[in-house]
Structures are given as C-alpha cells and as structure tokens.
Write a protein that holds these residues in place. Sequence first.
Motif, short mmCIF file in Angstrom:
data_model
loop_
_atom_site.label_atom_id
_atom_site.label_comp_id
_atom_site.label_asym_id
_atom_site.label_seq_id
_atom_site.Cartn_x
_atom_site.Cartn_y
_atom_site.Cartn_z
N UNK A 163 -26.40 -40.75 25.33
CA UNK A 163 -26.78 -40.09 26.57
C UNK A 163 -26.76 -38.57 26.39
N UNK A 164 -27.79 -37.91 26.86
CA UNK A 164 -27.89 -36.46 26.73
C UNK A 164 -26.87 -35.73 27.60
N UNK A 165 -26.42 -34.59 27.11
CA UNK A 165 -25.34 -33.84 27.75
C UNK A 165 -25.90 -32.83 28.75
N UNK A 166 -26.28 -33.30 29.94
CA UNK A 166 -26.84 -32.39 30.93
C UNK A 166 -26.17 -32.46 32.27
N UNK A 167 -25.00 -33.07 32.34
CA UNK A 167 -24.37 -33.32 33.65
C UNK A 167 -23.92 -32.04 34.35
N UNK A 168 -23.75 -30.97 33.59
CA UNK A 168 -23.25 -29.73 34.21
C UNK A 168 -24.23 -29.18 35.24
N UNK A 169 -25.52 -29.53 35.11
CA UNK A 169 -26.52 -29.06 36.07
C UNK A 169 -27.01 -30.20 36.96
N UNK A 170 -26.27 -31.32 36.97
CA UNK A 170 -26.76 -32.52 37.64
C UNK A 170 -25.84 -32.99 38.76
N UNK A 171 -26.41 -33.80 39.64
CA UNK A 171 -25.66 -34.37 40.76
C UNK A 171 -24.57 -35.31 40.27
#
Length: 272
Positions: free
Chosen positions: A126-134
Amino acid sequence: MKTPVNTFKQALQNQQVQIGLWVDLADGLCAELVAGIGYDWLLLDGEHGPSDLRTMLAQLQGVSSAQGSIPGLATHPIARVPMGEVAIIKQFLDLGVQTLLVPMVDTAEQAAQMVRAMRYPPDGIRGMGSSVARSSRWQGYPNYIQEANEQVCLLVQAETVEAMRNLDAIAATPGVDGVFIGPADLSASMGFPGNPDHHEVQVAIADSIARILKVGKAPGIIATTEEQARKWLAAGALFVAVGVDTMLLSDAARNLLSRFKSSAPKSSAGGY
C-alpha cells in the motif's frame, strides 16, 4: 487519537452474525438515511452502482454523520471496489474505508495480491499517502500507518466456477477475513444466468458456506427474499445482506401506486 477499531472485523472474528443492506443509489443523503436505521453494515457499491471516489466519499460522510447523531449506532460502511486493482484499493483506503469487498477473485494468488494491496510495507504494498488523506484524519491519528494493517478487513467475492474450484485455497489465504458468495454471477458461470435459485446453484452455495467455515473464515452472501436470507443464516453465513436500497424503493413505490391504480405493475423480488 488512536486509529478506530474495525468493529465489523472484530465481530466476524468472534463469529457474530452481521446483518447488512446493499446501497446502490450512490448518494450521500441516502447513505445517511439508511445508516440511521440500525443495520450492522452497509455495502456501498462501487462495482455495479454509479459510485466514483467523490460519491463514495459523500456516502462515507453520510454514514459518519448518522453515527455521530444517533447514540449507540455502530453501522459499519463496506465499500465494494469496481475491480481488484492495487491503485484502486489504495484510493478507497485513503478515503477512510476500513473494509473492502473485492469482486471476481478466482484464485488464491489473486486473493494474496489483494491482501498485499490492503497493507503497508513490510506486510504489503500500500502506498504511503495517508498524511494527506481522510484515512488518518489528516494525521489526526498520529500512528495510523503503524495501526492501519490491523484494522483493515478484506472480503473477497467468489462468484465463478473457477472460484468454486479454488475456494478452499482462497479462503485459507492469510489476510482474507471473509469470502462473499455472489449468487447472480455464480449462477451465470454455472450456466443458469438469471436463475440463482436453480437447485445446482443452491447446492453449490450451501457447499461453499460449509467450506469457508471449515477453514475458519467468515462466509457472506446477499439475499433479496427473507426466505433466502434465513436459509443462508441457518447454513452458517456470518455476514448477510438482506436487501438492496434500489429494490426497496422501487417495490415500495410500485406497491403504493397499485393501491390507487389497478394497472400499476406489481413488484417482484429477484436475485442479485
């Protein structure tokens, strides 16, 4: 704040039956309305319903609104992705979905790929993009990437003859939490399109539920009649959708009209 516990996943692990409703209208207000009824889970359909990422987001927000305004409500939103692709799964998870239903999983290899797509490295891809995500509430859950893998729940759909041949291996795949039997597609694959009530299909479904339970996973199914729902619950299905929003609306509208116009078409329950 700690990443919320996936109560649906927890219930399946404890073998608690979960009663759900299928949601195909792809509208946030409709999702909010049915989320306040008290079903254990709602299936927000991104495969056959006209949902995209924006409408899926609106539906998730509708469910959250109902949960916040009704004390004790714990309706769990499940999103069905249009197909089992890594990039799509990443986008749905970043919206904040904890439980995904992936259609047309025919092999254990496909199931294992979906498991990896659901999880952060080193357990997955899984790509590491949660910092900008809901999903992390924009870093409101500071340990989200450390906690998310434990809270995601993967349900895979077995709905073809090939999937039935591989069912034991699919269900036994580590990281698969439940296997959903798709009666409509299975009946078509078996040579009985539009006839999920065919005896051979019904036998295959009953056998599938028993096989899924045997390997310690949760079987699920959709039923559009009370008779079918109770049959599969008695057979051991742990998560059962007992209706579809579009059918409920159209049936209620037809029945109401028939009280005033004798020529109005009558409702008829069908397979899904």
